[in-house]
Each structure stands twice: as C-alpha cells, then as structure tokens.
Scaffold this motif. Structure first.
Motif, PDB file in Angstrom:
ATOM      1  N   LEU A  65      -4.599 -12.162   2.651  1.00  0.00           N
ATOM      2  CA  LEU A  65      -4.957 -11.337   4.010  1.00  0.00           C
ATOM      3  C   LEU A  65      -4.563 -12.170   5.405  1.00  0.00           C
ATOM      4  N   SER A  66      -5.054 -13.471   5.416  1.00  0.00           N
ATOM      5  CA  SER A  66      -4.808 -14.153   6.440  1.00  0.00           C
ATOM      6  C   SER A  66      -3.461 -14.664   6.576  1.00  0.00           C
ATOM      7  N   ASN A  67      -2.699 -14.726   5.423  1.00  0.00           N
ATOM      8  CA  ASN A  67      -1.127 -14.885   5.483  1.00  0.00           C
ATOM      9  C   ASN A  67      -0.582 -13.760   6.180  1.00  0.00           C
ATOM     10  N   ALA A  68      -1.066 -12.242   5.693  1.00  0.00           N
ATOM     11  CA  ALA A  68      -0.639 -11.099   6.336  1.00  0.00           C
ATOM     12  C   ALA A  68      -0.798 -10.966   7.850  1.00  0.00           C
ATOM     13  N   VAL A  69      -2.053 -11.531   8.109  1.00  0.00           N
ATOM     14  CA  VAL A  69      -2.206 -11.267   9.491  1.00  0.00           C
ATOM     15  C   VAL A  69      -1.437 -12.430  10.193  1.00  0.00           C
ATOM     16  N   LYS A  70      -1.154 -13.369   9.839  1.00  0.00           N
ATOM     17  CA  LYS A  70      -0.327 -14.559  10.591  1.00  0.00           C
ATOM     18  C   LYS A  70       1.098 -14.094  10.679  1.00  0.00           C
ATOM     19  N   PHE A  71       1.729 -13.616   9.893  1.00  0.00           N
ATOM     20  CA  PHE A  71       2.935 -13.137   9.843  1.00  0.00           C
ATOM     21  C   PHE A  71       3.223 -11.584  10.388  1.00  0.00           C
ATOM     22  N   THR A  72       2.345 -11.071  10.921  1.00  0.00           N
ATOM     23  CA  THR A  72       2.510  -9.603  11.364  1.00  0.00           C
ATOM     24  C   THR A  72       2.295  -9.454  12.776  1.00  0.00           C
ATOM     25  N   GLU A  73       2.963  -8.987  13.421  1.00  0.00           N
ATOM     26  CA  GLU A  73       2.831  -8.862  14.996  1.00  0.00           C
ATOM     27  C   GLU A  73       2.456  -7.465  15.303  1.00  0.00           C
ATOM     28  N   HIS A  74       3.079  -6.430  14.602  1.00  0.00           N
ATOM     29  CA  HIS A  74       2.732  -5.151  15.126  1.00  0.00           C
ATOM     30  C   HIS A  74       2.600  -4.493  13.668  1.00  0.00           C
ATOM     31  N   GLY A  75       1.748  -3.284  13.883  1.00  0.00           N
ATOM     32  CA  GLY A  75       1.982  -2.418  12.546  1.00  0.00           C
ATOM     33  C   GLY A  75       0.429  -2.360  11.894  1.00  0.00           C
ATOM     34  N   TYR A  76       0.551  -2.724  10.562  1.00  0.00           N
ATOM     35  CA  TYR A  76      -0.570  -2.490   9.855  1.00  0.00           C
ATOM     36  C   TYR A  76      -0.831  -3.525   8.727  1.00  0.00           C
ATOM     37  N   ILE A  77      -1.780  -3.790   8.062  1.00  0.00           N
ATOM     38  CA  ILE A  77      -1.916  -4.526   6.994  1.00  0.00           C
ATOM     39  C   ILE A  77      -2.929  -3.637   5.998  1.00  0.00           C
ATOM     40  N   ARG A  78      -2.637  -3.263   4.706  1.00  0.00           N
ATOM     41  CA  ARG A  78      -3.080  -2.460   3.824  1.00  0.00           C
ATOM     42  C   ARG A  78      -3.550  -2.986   2.757  1.00  0.00           C
ATOM     43  N   PHE A  79      -4.781  -2.840   2.140  1.00  0.00           N
ATOM     44  CA  PHE A  79      -5.050  -3.754   1.009  1.00  0.00           C
ATOM     45  C   PHE A  79      -5.418  -2.405   0.062  1.00  0.00           C
ATOM     46  N   GLN A  80      -4.619  -2.530  -1.157  1.00  0.00           N
ATOM     47  CA  GLN A  80      -4.687  -1.241  -2.130  1.00  0.00           C
ATOM     48  C   GLN A  80      -5.104  -1.630  -3.414  1.00  0.00           C
ATOM     49  N   LEU A  81      -6.095  -0.992  -4.015  1.00  0.00           N
ATOM     50  CA  LEU A  81      -6.419  -1.361  -5.367  1.00  0.00           C
ATOM     51  C   LEU A  81      -6.463  -0.070  -6.323  1.00  0.00           C
ATOM     52  N   ARG A  82      -5.831  -0.075  -7.294  1.00  0.00           N
ATOM     53  CA  ARG A  82      -5.769   0.525  -8.591  1.00  0.00           C
ATOM     54  C   ARG A  82      -6.061   0.164  -9.708  1.00  0.00           C
ATOM     55  N   GLY A  83      -6.518   0.945 -10.563  1.00  0.00           N
ATOM     56  CA  GLY A  83      -7.203   0.517 -11.768  1.00  0.00           C
ATOM     57  C   GLY A  83      -7.189   1.382 -13.029  1.00  0.00           C
ATOM     58  N   GLU A  84      -7.180   1.088 -14.253  1.00  0.00           N
ATOM     59  CA  GLU A  84      -7.135   1.883 -15.463  1.00  0.00           C
ATOM     60  C   GLU A  84      -8.103   1.104 -16.550  1.00  0.00           C
ATOM     61  N   TYR A  85      -9.208   1.992 -16.897  1.00  0.00           N
ATOM     62  CA  TYR A  85      -9.956   1.655 -17.695  1.00  0.00           C
ATOM     63  C   TYR A  85      -9.773   2.055 -19.277  1.00  0.00           C
ATOM     64  N   ASP A  86     -10.051   0.908 -19.959  1.00  0.00           N
ATOM     65  CA  ASP A  86      -9.720   0.874 -21.535  1.00  0.00           C
ATOM     66  C   ASP A  86     -11.104   1.032 -22.200  1.00  0.00           C
TER      67      ASP A  86
END
Length: 876
Positions: free
Chosen positions: A503-524
């Motif tokens: 996340l800090s890497n994304a903030v550092k190299f992003t000047e405009h727009g957004y940062i999205r953290f997406q989680l997906r999962g599948e249960y066995d």
C-alpha cells in the motif's frame, strides 16, 4: 511292419476293446435293470395275491380259491398259481404249463430261468401268524428274448463299426504317412542345406499345423544360426577389444585394482603400483584393505568398500590411503562388480584416484564458506547493533518531538516539531527495512501462527495508507465481499507488513486517481481451508515492461538514478517478495506504463467459523446514499443487498429533500464540509476524509461520522445506531489508552537506563500519570534500592554496561525466591525489535517487552497492564 499297418492294427485293437467294454456294460445294465423290475413286480403281485386269498384260506373256501386261481392265469404273464394251507396241502391250483415243464426253483433269478418261468413263493400271514403260502410262476420269456436280441444287435453294430474304423484308419494312415514323408524330406533338406528349408502345407488340420510348426522351426533355426554366427563374430571382436582394453588399462594413468570376492588382489596396473610404491606383481595376493590402508584398515572408507563388496553394490568413497612407505594421501575410490556370463559377481574392480589437490581445494572452499558465514553473521550482528545504537538516540528524538508537538507552540514551531517527528519516523522505517532485509537474507526470519480476522488487518492497513493518500487527494477503496469468511490463522504481523509495504508503494507512486485493495476467496469444506487472492491496484505511474522484473530486487527502483523523484531504499518490495516466499507464494505484477499497476498474490489459509453473519441486518430499511463515486457503488450495492435494505442513489442532500421520499436513513460520502449541507431530515452517517476539518453541530444534535477509507462494518454499526437498532458485531477497534490512572497512585515504579536523555523521555512520558517513580542509571543501584525499599513495577533498559537487563531480572527473581517477596512486574526496553528478542526477554523472566523508540501510549498501556496484574494478584 509299416507305420500304416501299425496305425490300422492299433486303432482296430483299441476300438475292439472299447466296443467290447461298451457292449458288455450296456447289455449287463439292460439285463440288471429289467431283471430288478421283474423281481419288484413279482413281489408286489404275490403280496397282493396273499392279501386277497388270506380270508379264503382261513375259512377253507375252496370254491373261492379255485375261482381266484382261474382268474389269475387269464393274464398271459402268469404261467401258474398254487395256493396251500399251513400244512402244505394244495387248496387250489391253475396253470398253463405243458406236461414236460421243469420243476419250480424258487431260489433262481429271472435271468437264470432256463424254462422262461420265474418262480415266486410268498407266505400268507395275519400279523406274525402264517396261515398258508402262495406260489406263482411269471412268464419271463420276453425278457430273455430281449437280452438275446440286444446281444445280436450289439455284435452286428460292433462288426460294422470295426469295418468302418479299419477303412478310416487306412485313409488316415495314408494321409499321415504322406505328411510324415513330406516332413522327412524337409528334414533331409535341412540336414543337407541347413536351416531355412520349408515343406508344402495342405489344409488347416492338426497335420497342417505340425507342418507349419516345422516350417517355423526351420526359419527360427535359420535366424538363430545367423544370430549365433553374428555372436561368434562379436565374441571374436570382444576378445580383441578386451585385449586392447587390458592394454589400455595397463597403460592408463588411472590406478586400477582387480580383486576376488575374498578381497585379495588378482591384478593391478602400473599406475597403481607407481601410486603406492610397489613393483610389478608385488601387489598380487595381498588383501586390498592392507594394500590401500596399511595398518589403518579401520578407516571409514575401508569399511564402506568392504560393505559394498559384501552386498555386490557399486560405490564411490573418499578416503585417506597410505603408500608402501606409510605416506598418506587423499583418494577417491570407485568400486564396481564384474558380472560373469551366469549373471553372478565373481570379481571387483577398484579405481583409485589421487584426490590430494582437490582435497586441498575443498578445504580452501570450506574455509572460504566458513569465512562467508562468519561475515554474514557479523553483518547481521552489525546491522542489529547498528539498529540498536540508532534506535537508542531516536528514542529521545521521537519521544521528545511527540511531547513537543503536544505543548504550546506557535504555528511555525509546531511545523518544525512535526517535521522533526516525521523525519525521525521515516528514518526508523528505513532502519526497520534494512533489519528485515538482513534477517530475510540470512534465512533467520520465521513465521508465527495465530488466529485473527483478515478483513480487520486489511482495513487497518488501508486506513494507515489513507493518511498518506489524503495528502495527495487519493481515494483508498477496500473491496471485500460481505459473505466472505475471513477468520484465518497465519502470521498476522508479517502479513500486515506485506499489506503495508504494497500500500505504501502504491501511495508513493500514485499522484492522481485511486488505490483499491481487493480480496477474493474460495472455501474448501473438506480441508477447511480458504484460498484468498489479494490485489492492490493503483492508477500511478506504472512500470515499463522490461523493468517489471527489477522492481522486487533489493535497492532497486524503476528509476535508480540519484536524482530520482521517488526517494527510498528500494527494499520494500524486495522484503515483500521474500516474506511471500516464506508464506509459500509469490508476488505477481501487472502494469501498464503511465496508467497504473496491480500487485497480487494468493494464500491458502486455515479458516474458522465466522462471527455472527450480518445478512439481513437492515432488512426492509430504505437507505439513501448520497454522492457515491463509481468505485464505491458496486461495493455498496453488494453490501446493502446482503443486508437486505432498499437502496437509492442521490447526488446531493438537496435532492433528498426534493425527492418527496421518506428514507429511513442516509449515507453521505463527503469530500468537504459543504457536502453535508443541508443536513438531511432523516438520521444520517457521514463518510469523511478526516475529522480535523469537520466540526460537530453546535446545537448538540447527534451526528455520526466515519473516516475514509469506507469500512463497511463500521458503516453498518453507525446506521444501526442511528436507526435505534441493536448493533451487529463488527471488526474490533484499537483499544484506547485509559485516562484513569488511579490504580498507579498506590504503586511504586522504578526506571533503569544508563542513558540520561532516555530517562528524561520516560520521565516526561510518565508526567501526569504518576509521581511515584524513581530513576537509576545502572542495575546495581536499582538492586540495592529494591532490597531496602521494594518497588512494584520495574522499567529497565536491556543493553546496559556491567549489569544488563537480563542479569538484573535474574538477580531480582532470585531475591524474590530467597526472601518470599511479592512478584515484581518487570517491563524490558530495548532497541532490538526482533521477535526473538521479545521471546528472550520473556524467557529471562520479564513480564513485558517494549521496543525503542518508545511510544508514550505503549508505555502507559504497559504500566496499566502491570497495575491490573498487581491488583489481580492481590485478590488471589
């Protein structure tokens, strides 16, 4: 006698014997079965007659008896019948016999009756008392005629069959003889011309099959003959090659040794003799172990060689051997069996190579590797020590700057203090990165395992990143499905570190727009594991395709020049990559230069039963969502559908009033305070960038705010509270430091630190919390004081001269045991920030461990825990 005649006579004789056995057995069966039937019928008939005349005999009713006899002989099968009383007098008799009839014989069988009459005598009795007897003669001439006819027909049929068999044998013998003569001619051809000759085959019968087999044998013999010829030539060539190889071995620079299974030398070449210092043939008949190892036959290599020879195995060993004069040298010995033609090992070959130079080289390599390991350990120790030495003064810088920020300062002074504090924290992060990288590089970092809520960790990391993103007006979006179970078990601290780095890497190299953290999962359900996919997407500068592989390398960035715009060590993604390798996964990077990047990875984690589901938590509630951006709308849709609420999107609070629709509550996503005006008529929750620029309603009306990034659990709780509903269980919030320090007033605290400004920082941190604190600059002073005036809580530095924190703890614990004094709660302070440092402190007897630079909140929490522990101990 020809084969044909022998065949005819043999078959005829066999047929004669078989027919004779068949006729005799058949006629015998026919006679016996019919005779038994006649006997059974006669017994039944006489028994029936006896019953019929019994009363007439008793009453001597002669007229009735005579009439019975006359009636009985009317049946043509009865030749005579005679009825007598118990005195043997004939009472009645009738017969159809001629005058010259043979006298009755009641002991003969039907087949023995020469006159064709089967004689039967049967007693007439009442219970066991005999009143007379009856004699009957049955005509069995038809039975005799049947037997005679059967014998005649059988003999006739046998004669005809014998003739037919004789004719068949003649034809078969002729055909067989013809085929045998053909095979004989073929054998003579093979004898004359060699294998490969064949005979003509007629038909598909067994004789033809024999002919085919003969031809196959001839062809196979031809091939075998050719193969034997080739093998003969090959053996000649092999013999020549063996002779040549023997000469090569003899002249080879490799030392060869041939031994028998008893271990005695049969042959050695000149190279071996020269290597060991023997002359020609002097090595023969010597035990190979004595020859190679001299008096040192207990050498491990000697044992391994003998063991392999006993088992018939191939082996290569490294061993120290000795020359004839006792000089030692390093060798590599390869032993392998020689297999004879029967597939049995009868000898062994040993190749002895002088490995002295290689041994010296390997020793040099081992020394170099040892030196490298020592250098790595020294580097790690140096980094750890440097980390400690730098953290120690930073404790004073960060601590004092935090206290300075909380004091009364001018705006300019507050800015200076903020810069000092921020710079110190940046420097601390650099130190942490270097220390983590060093541990990963030395393979000393290990993962822990604990149960936690994955969604909480993601939201905490995103919230932390949002603070930095707010300065760039970047939107931070958390996208986690509402039905996904995120109660997992793994190393939460290191996983959080991965999130923070990405996340800090994304903030550092992003000047405009957004940062999205997406989680997906599948249960066995079978393994009770879930496979999660994590992705952090940004709209930053992106990465050129040929530079993507470099972004996870240590100390490298896409732009590595000294004038690069984005500062940093370049360790963040390298540490992330190495941490993910510890988790058993890898970091995947997708990027388009100038448009943004996606960093993703997958983890399979043990999953536990989720907390209470929030499904239906807002059932039948009509909620208005105002000023929702396109990034949040799909997420909001999913959650409100999961909560079973009716959802309407509006642009501004004005539209809410103008819609004439009654809403149960509203959610306002606000960029500034103006977005909240006018306030909706219904209960509402504001989602705002920060609390600093949003003042509470001066009229005292309750307003509910949550800070971006939007955490859906928090939003649900605030909506439920505004709707006067029972709040659902949501992610845990950080525990705030208690302001009530009354429990500390009755407890005495001692602080031990050899550095004065560290003591000053601690003193300032504890100011206003408690005044019952004493300070010492070394461990000896604290021990002497404690023995006279025991204190309740000890805060001690770990790294101190003469008596460090570990030894101080050990001495105090020993004093407690010897003098039976209450347990002293000890809090260790150190700039060493590794998990192993925490474990070492706890194992040494400390109750808690804090890392420098020290945070005031952490210190106050620690002493509050100590106070609670003392109070709980006092109750027990």
């Amino acid at each position: 006698m020809t084969f044909r005649l022998k065949t005819i006579l043999g078959i005829a004789l066999i047929e004669l014997i078989l027919l004779a056995i068949l006729i005799v057995s058949g006629i015998g069966w026919l006679r016996d079965s019919n005779e038994q039937q006649i006997i059974n019928d006669g017994n039944r008939l006489s028994n029936t007659f006896a019953i019929a005349v019994r009363d007439a005999i008793i009453s001597t009713d002669l007229a009735n008896l005579r009439a019975f006899t006359r009636e009985a002989i009317r049946d043509g099968d009865i030749a005579y019948i005679r009825i007598m009383n118990d005195q043997g007098q004939v009472l009645a008799e009738s017969n159809t016999l001629s005058d010259g009839a043979v006298a009755p014989d009641y002991a003969q069988s039907p087949s023995d009756a020469i006159d064709g009459i089967y004689d039967i005598r049967h007693p007439v009795a009442i219970d066991d008392y005999v009143v007379g007897q009856i004699e009957v003669g049955l005509d069995v001439s038809a039975f005799s005629q049947l037997i005679d006819d059967a014998q005649k027909y059988a003999v006739s049929i046998a004669a005809i069959e014998m003739v037919l068999v004789a004719l068949f044998s003649l034809v078969f013998g002729s055909l067989l003889t013809k085929q045998l003569l053909t095979l004989r001619e073929g054998a003579l051809k093979i004898q004359k011309n060699g294998p490969g000759e064949t005979v003509p085959v007629e038909g598909k019968d067994e004789v033809a099959q024999v002919a085919n087999a003969f031809n196959d044998m001839s062809v196979a013999l031809s091939h075998t003959y050719e193969e034997l010829s080739r093998e003969k030539n090959r053996f000649k060539q092999l013999a020549a090659q063996n002779k040549m190889l023997a000469e090569i071995v003899e002249q080879s620079h490799e030392a060869y040794l041939i031994i028998d299974l008893g271990g005695y030398v049969a042959l050695s070449n000149d190279a071996l003799n020269e290597l060991l210092g023997y002359k020609e043939r002097e090595t023969c008949d010597k035990d190979f172990q004595v020859l190679l190892f001299g008096e040192h036959t207990s050498e491990v290599g000697a044992y391994q060689l003998q063991e392999a020879i006993n088992k018939g195995e191939r082996i290569t060993v490294r061993a120290e051997c000795f020359t004839r004069t006792g000089k030692s040298f390093q060798t590599e010995i390869t032993a392998f069996p020689i297999i004879n033609a029967g597939g049995i090992t009868d000898r062994y070959v040993l190749i002895v190579r002088d490995a002295s130079e290689r041994h010296e080289f390997e020793e040099m390599l081992r020394e170099a590797a040892s030196a490298a390991r020592y250098a790595t350990e020294a580097k790690s120790q140096f980094l750890a020590n440097m980390s400690h030495e730098i953290r120690t003064p930073m404790n004073g810088i960060i601590g004092m700057s935090e206290m300075l920020k909380e004091s009364s300062l001018t705006k300019e002074q507050a800015g200076f203090a903020s810069i000092i504090n921020s710079s110190a924290k940046d420097l601390l992060q650099l130190i942490n990165d270097i220390l983590d990288f060093s541990k990963l590089e030395a393979k000393k970092l290990k993962l822990d395992s604990e149960r936690f809520c994955l969604a909480d960790t993601i939201e905490d990391a995103a919230s932390l990143a949002a603070l930095a993103a707010a300065g760039k007006d970047l939107a931070v979006v958390i996208d986690i499905p509402p039905s996904l179970n995120t109660e997992v078990q793994t190393d939460e601290l290191r996983l959080r570190q991965v999130f923070n780095n990405l996340l800090s890497n994304a903030v550092k190299f992003t000047e405009h727009g957004y940062i999205r953290f997406q989680l997906r999962g599948e249960y066995d359900p079978q393994s009770r594991n879930s496979t999660f996919t994590f992705s952090i997407e940004d709209t930053g500068i992106g990465i050129q395709e040929d530079k993507i592989e470099n972004v996870t390398k240590a100390f490298e960035q896409v732009d590595s020049s000294t004038t690069r715009r984005y500062e940093g060590t370049g360790l963040g993604l390298s540490i992330t990559k190495n941490l993910l390798e510890l988790f058993g996964t890898e970091l995947e990077v997708q990027s388009e230069f100038g448009k943004g990047s996606i960093f993703s990875f997958s983890l399979t984690l043990p999953t536990f039963e989720d907390l209470e589901s929030t499904q239906g938590a807002l059932i039948n509630q009509h909620i208005a969502v105002i000023n929702a951006d396109p990034l949040h709308r799909p997420i909001i849709d999913r959650y409100f559908t999961h909560w079973q609420a009716k959802l309407t999107y509006l642009t501004t609070p004005d539209v809410l009033e103008a819609s004439k629709t009654t809403f149960d509550a509203a959610v306002i996503l606000a960029a500034d305070a103006a977005d909240l005006l006018p306030e909706p008529y219904c209960p509402w929750v504001g989602v705002i960038p920060n609390l600093a620029n949003f003042e509470r309603n001066p009229n005292g009306i309750e307003q509910r705010f949550i800070v971006k990034p939007l955490r859906m659990g928090q939003l649900l709780q605030e909506l439920q509270l505004s709707l006067m509903m029972e709040p659902s269980a949501i992610a845990s919030q950080p525990v705030k430091t208690q302001n009530d320090h009354s429990a500390l007033q009755s407890l005495s605290i001692a602080v031990v630190d050899d550095i004065e400004y560290n003591r000053e920082v601690t003193k300032i941190f504890l100011a206003g919390v408690t005044d019952n604190v004493v300070y010492f600059e070394n461990g000896k002073e604290s021990i002497d004081y404690y023995k006279k005036n025991p204190f309740n809580i000890l805060i001690t530095d770990i790294s101190m001269p003469t008596i460090d924190g570990y030894e101080l703890t050990a001495r105090l614990r020993q004093f407690e045991q010897e003098h039976d004094v209450p347990h002293l709660y000890i809090i260790g302070l150190s700039a060493h920030a590794g998990k192993e440092d925490f474990e070492r402190a706890i194992n040494a007897g400390m109750d808690n461990y804090l890392t420098k630079p020290l945070k005031r909140a952490d210190l106050i929490d620690a002493i509050n825990q100590a106070a609670a522990s003392r109070i709980e101990a006092a109750k027990t």
